[in-house]
Design a protein around this motif. Structure first.
Motif, PDB file in Angstrom:
ATOM      1  N   LYS A   1     -15.335  -7.027  -8.290  1.00 16.43           N
ATOM      2  CA  LYS A   1     -15.478  -7.026  -6.827  1.00 16.43           C
ATOM      3  C   LYS A   1     -15.755  -8.426  -6.279  1.00 16.43           C
ATOM      4  O   LYS A   1     -15.454  -8.716  -5.120  1.00 16.43           O
ATOM      5  CB  LYS A   1     -16.631  -6.096  -6.402  1.00 16.43           C
TER       6      LYS A   1
ATOM      7  N   VAL B   1      -9.886  -5.191  -6.175  1.00 17.50           N
ATOM      8  CA  VAL B   1     -10.320  -3.911  -5.578  1.00 17.50           C
ATOM      9  C   VAL B   1      -9.404  -3.494  -4.420  1.00 17.50           C
ATOM     10  O   VAL B   1      -9.360  -2.322  -4.048  1.00 17.50           O
ATOM     11  CB  VAL B   1     -11.796  -3.901  -5.091  1.00 17.50           C
ATOM     12  N   HIS B   2      -8.661  -4.448  -3.873  1.00 15.09           N
ATOM     13  CA  HIS B   2      -7.755  -4.122  -2.763  1.00 15.09           C
ATOM     14  C   HIS B   2      -6.355  -3.708  -3.225  1.00 15.09           C
ATOM     15  O   HIS B   2      -5.576  -3.215  -2.405  1.00 15.09           O
ATOM     16  CB  HIS B   2      -7.609  -5.333  -1.825  1.00 15.09           C
ATOM     17  N   THR B   3      -6.040  -3.946  -4.489  1.00 17.87           N
ATOM     18  CA  THR B   3      -4.630  -3.801  -4.901  1.00 17.87           C
ATOM     19  C   THR B   3      -4.339  -2.535  -5.696  1.00 17.87           C
ATOM     20  O   THR B   3      -3.338  -2.466  -6.404  1.00 17.87           O
ATOM     21  CB  THR B   3      -4.157  -5.043  -5.706  1.00 17.87           C
ATOM     22  N   ALA B   4      -5.203  -1.534  -5.568  1.00 18.44           N
ATOM     23  CA  ALA B   4      -4.897  -0.241  -6.207  1.00 18.44           C
ATOM     24  C   ALA B   4      -3.552   0.267  -5.679  1.00 18.44           C
ATOM     25  O   ALA B   4      -3.226   0.004  -4.518  1.00 18.44           O
ATOM     26  CB  ALA B   4      -6.004   0.768  -5.882  1.00 18.44           C
ATOM     27  N   PRO B   5      -2.760   0.997  -6.444  1.00 21.24           N
ATOM     28  CA  PRO B   5      -3.002   1.421  -7.826  1.00 21.24           C
ATOM     29  C   PRO B   5      -2.711   0.290  -8.820  1.00 21.24           C
ATOM     30  O   PRO B   5      -2.226  -0.764  -8.434  1.00 21.24           O
ATOM     31  CB  PRO B   5      -2.008   2.572  -7.996  1.00 21.24           C
ATOM     32  N   TYR B   6      -2.975   0.586 -10.112  1.00 18.86           N
ATOM     33  CA  TYR B   6      -2.993  -0.472 -11.125  1.00 18.86           C
ATOM     34  C   TYR B   6      -1.924  -0.311 -12.204  1.00 18.86           C
ATOM     35  O   TYR B   6      -1.372   0.753 -12.407  1.00 18.86           O
ATOM     36  CB  TYR B   6      -4.392  -0.528 -11.757  1.00 18.86           C
TER      37      TYR B   6
ATOM     38  N   ASN C   1      -4.938   5.132 -10.450  1.00 16.83           N
ATOM     39  CA  ASN C   1      -5.438   4.981  -9.080  1.00 16.83           C
ATOM     40  C   ASN C   1      -6.792   4.296  -8.981  1.00 16.83           C
ATOM     41  O   ASN C   1      -7.108   3.724  -7.948  1.00 16.83           O
ATOM     42  CB  ASN C   1      -5.557   6.359  -8.409  1.00 16.83           C
ATOM     43  N   ASP C   2      -7.594   4.390 -10.050  1.00 12.76           N
ATOM     44  CA  ASP C   2      -8.996   3.993  -9.942  1.00 12.76           C
ATOM     45  C   ASP C   2      -9.283   2.811 -10.862  1.00 12.76           C
ATOM     46  O   ASP C   2      -8.953   2.823 -12.043  1.00 12.76           O
ATOM     47  CB  ASP C   2      -9.880   5.201 -10.310  1.00 12.76           C
ATOM     48  N   LEU C   3      -9.942   1.803 -10.312  1.00 11.65           N
ATOM     49  CA  LEU C   3     -10.226   0.588 -11.078  1.00 11.65           C
ATOM     50  C   LEU C   3     -11.147   0.864 -12.266  1.00 11.65           C
ATOM     51  O   LEU C   3     -11.019   0.221 -13.319  1.00 11.65           O
ATOM     52  CB  LEU C   3     -10.834  -0.474 -10.147  1.00 11.65           C
ATOM     53  N   HIS C   4     -12.077   1.807 -12.117  1.00 12.27           N
ATOM     54  CA  HIS C   4     -12.940   2.164 -13.251  1.00 12.27           C
ATOM     55  C   HIS C   4     -12.098   2.668 -14.421  1.00 12.27           C
ATOM     56  O   HIS C   4     -12.284   2.250 -15.562  1.00 12.27           O
ATOM     57  CB  HIS C   4     -13.958   3.240 -12.844  1.00 12.27           C
TER      58      HIS C   4
ATOM     59  N   ASP D   1       0.871  -1.163   0.000  1.00 11.64           N
ATOM     60  CA  ASP D   1       0.000   0.000   0.000  1.00 11.64           C
ATOM     61  C   ASP D   1       0.907   1.212   0.000  1.00 11.64           C
ATOM     62  O   ASP D   1       1.798   1.326   0.833  1.00 11.64           O
ATOM     63  CB  ASP D   1      -0.871   0.007   1.257  1.00 11.64           C
ATOM     64  N   GLY D   2       0.701   2.082  -0.947  1.00  7.18           N
ATOM     65  CA  GLY D   2       1.588   3.234  -1.043  1.00  7.18           C
ATOM     66  C   GLY D   2       2.791   2.978  -1.922  1.00  7.18           C
ATOM     67  O   GLY D   2       3.671   3.817  -2.020  1.00  7.18           O
ATOM     68  N   SER D   3       2.835   1.820  -2.573  1.00 10.13           N
ATOM     69  CA  SER D   3       4.026   1.478  -3.349  1.00 10.13           C
ATOM     70  C   SER D   3       4.291   2.478  -4.459  1.00 10.13           C
ATOM     71  O   SER D   3       5.432   2.768  -4.777  1.00 10.13           O
ATOM     72  CB  SER D   3       3.875   0.090  -3.955  1.00 10.13           C
TER      73      SER D   3
END
Lengths: 346, 346
Positions: free
Chosen positions: B323, B280-285, B292-295, B79-81
């Motif tokens: 999801k 959904v837990h592994t943002a960013p992509y 940042n956003d899965l959409h 997280d924050g990577s």
């Protein structure tokens, strides 16, 4: 001469100069530390504090959590800290968090007066969590529904605030205790828990003067309570005798300790007395982590604090005693952290 | 056109071009991944691997453990990577370790052919664990009695070796699985586990072509087994259609992926197909963590892989399906690490 700068407590050293063991100064670890009136423990607060403790998002760059330097899978300090910390601009040995609730002040120089205050100090320290202000962290965590519901449960208010972050982490930290060391069982009556060498070591520990500072439930002076108000520190000069070979070799006075906080010349090389619990696990030793071996650390203490030479067999006995201060670490389950939901919060 | 460079497998794309769901390509997560014949699982090996996984002493400076960047309290990635990693010289998004045993190669560029090989690669990477050679780590850990007894139990030999470090950590990592997502339960027969939007999303996922790469137990192509030998990668070009607005905006081709490993011009912007489980837990992509956003990630995939425009409601349906790929994370107890015994091992 030896000196204390303790705000409200003055220990009569004469108590310790006899060779009779000062058993009233030897106390088993209580089940829980003193809990401050303005932050009572609750299971919700402890659970939230545990999540925060393991969450890297508490550092600006996501690089470290509290557990990164205070590893609860081990001795609660940074194994390897003596190597790692200078790279971060930190030249002090990371203190263990085990039994930390039994201390009355925080940091080697006692610059934080409570566990709660120490949390926000870490968050804003550019060498550690590196947030430039509390709001930046609050905003980040407020974006996680899981934290909002956890703060609601713990504090009745879903809004993440630095004050409540500090309270939650401090509550969790007050559960990090290691009771039932052989020493504790011995002092409670099981006289077989110390072998002969350890018993000789305990006698030496008293006779040589170690106990005059390393007494009380945490072997770190008085715990917060009637004798010492939370926030008031229990300090000692280190080194007490100047100019020994050790001082140069280990560069003990490169750092002036408490003086850097108060700028009072009387506070030069004054340090908060550290705990000795679990000490065989917390190598390296001293404020700068310069000494790798506990035997050497005991020899050094004898020389620089009391100007005694101490024999190898005496050192071995004291170390044998110190080994009995290793308590039972509680099992800790890894928390599940509040998760992102398809959007990065960073 | 779309291209695979898969050593031994060739998927007939025609299978996916109908609007009939290719259910044989949708599989629930098996209870365990394929276990390599030369590293059978054992409880002793898994327990040792878990200790090593949480031990900061596996990095030269004691600053990081495996768990520092692959946080098992969370989504198994950093997280924050996207913020932290560039500071370390790493410009790739940390992949999650959950369900990692179901992959056939390791790293975004598949430069490690096994989980075992990936471990030593991390240990020797100057940006990560930073040991200049295996012996330095072996010697450090050999000084800890607790590791010597754990290696003896796991391998019959108390000597710490890089080979056995790799085997132990890989064995632990093969236990990091998240079964029983709503999708898994759905595919096993509980048709209520997907709501209407998620079902529309699954149909779109098939019809739009996503399933042609993101199929199999891990939504990352074939798991190691009869169809794909362990060590052989399943790759895809990303971006497949060049020159879109996204390519510039998110700097997708600053990094040429697999090409940096093979120097084969055919491998430019080729990447190992990543898993979609727990996405959904592994943002960013994406490989560079730029989105940042899965959409937005779903819109991008549609455009740069297939040159389709996709409507907002279609994106929402696909996200609703994604999801359902969130599984059950197992409870993990923090291990107790082998402790120093009065002497620093660093």
């Amino acid at each position: 001469m030896r000196r204390f700068i303790l705000s409200i407590l003055f220990i009569h050293l004469s108590v310790f100069t006899t060779s009779v063991l000062a058993f009233e100064y030897l106390q088993p670890l209580p089940d829980t530390p003193i809990i401050p009136a303005d932050n009572p423990q609750s299971s919700e607060k402890i659970a939230l504090g545990k999540q925060l403790f393991f969450d890297n998002r508490l550092s600006v760059d996501g690089g470290v959590s509290c557990n990164s330097c205070h590893n609860l899978a081990a001795s609660g300090d940074a194994d390897g800290s003596a190597i790692n910390m200078p790279a971060r601009g930190i030249n002090r040995n990371v203190p263990t968090l085990w039994n930390i609730g039994h201390m009355s002040t925080y940091y080697w120089d006692a610059r934080a007066k409570s566990l709660e205050a120490q949390v926000s100090d870490h968050i804003l320290d550019p060498r550690i969590m590196n947030f430039s202000n509390a709001e930046a962290l609050e905003q980040r965590l407020n974006r996680l529904d899981g934290y909002r519901s956890a703060f609601k449960k713990a504090f009745g208010d879903p809004r993440v605030s630095m004050e409540n972050i500090g309270k939650a982490i401090a509550s969790f930290e007050r559960t990090l205790n290691t009771p039932d060391s052989d020493f504790d069982l011995y002092i409670k009556g099981d006289k077989n828990k110390l072998n002969k060498a350890a018993k000789r070591g305990l006698t030496l520990f008293n006779d040589k003067g170690c106990l005059s500072c390393h007494f009380g439930v945490n072997f770190a002076g008085p715990a917060p309570g009637p004798a010492l108000k939370m926030g008031d520190g229990f300090f000692e000069m280190f080194p007490n005798y100047r100019g020994t070979i050790y001082e140069d070799k280990y560069r003990f006075v490169d750092d002036l300790g408490r003086y850097h906080v108060t700028l009072d010349p009387e506070h030069k090389v004054m340090w908060r007395v550290p705990s000795l619990r679990n000490i065989v696990h917390t190598a390296p030793y001293f404020h700068n982590g310069a000494v790798n071996d506990l035997h050497e650390a005991v020899s050094i203490m004898s020389k620089v604090q009391f100007n005694y030479e101490i024999s190898e067999s005496e050192v071995a006995d004291v170390v044998e005693f110190l080994k009995t201060l290793t308590g039972k670490y509680p099992e800790i389950s890894l928390p599940r952290l509040p998760e992102q939901n398809g959007v990065s919060v960073n």
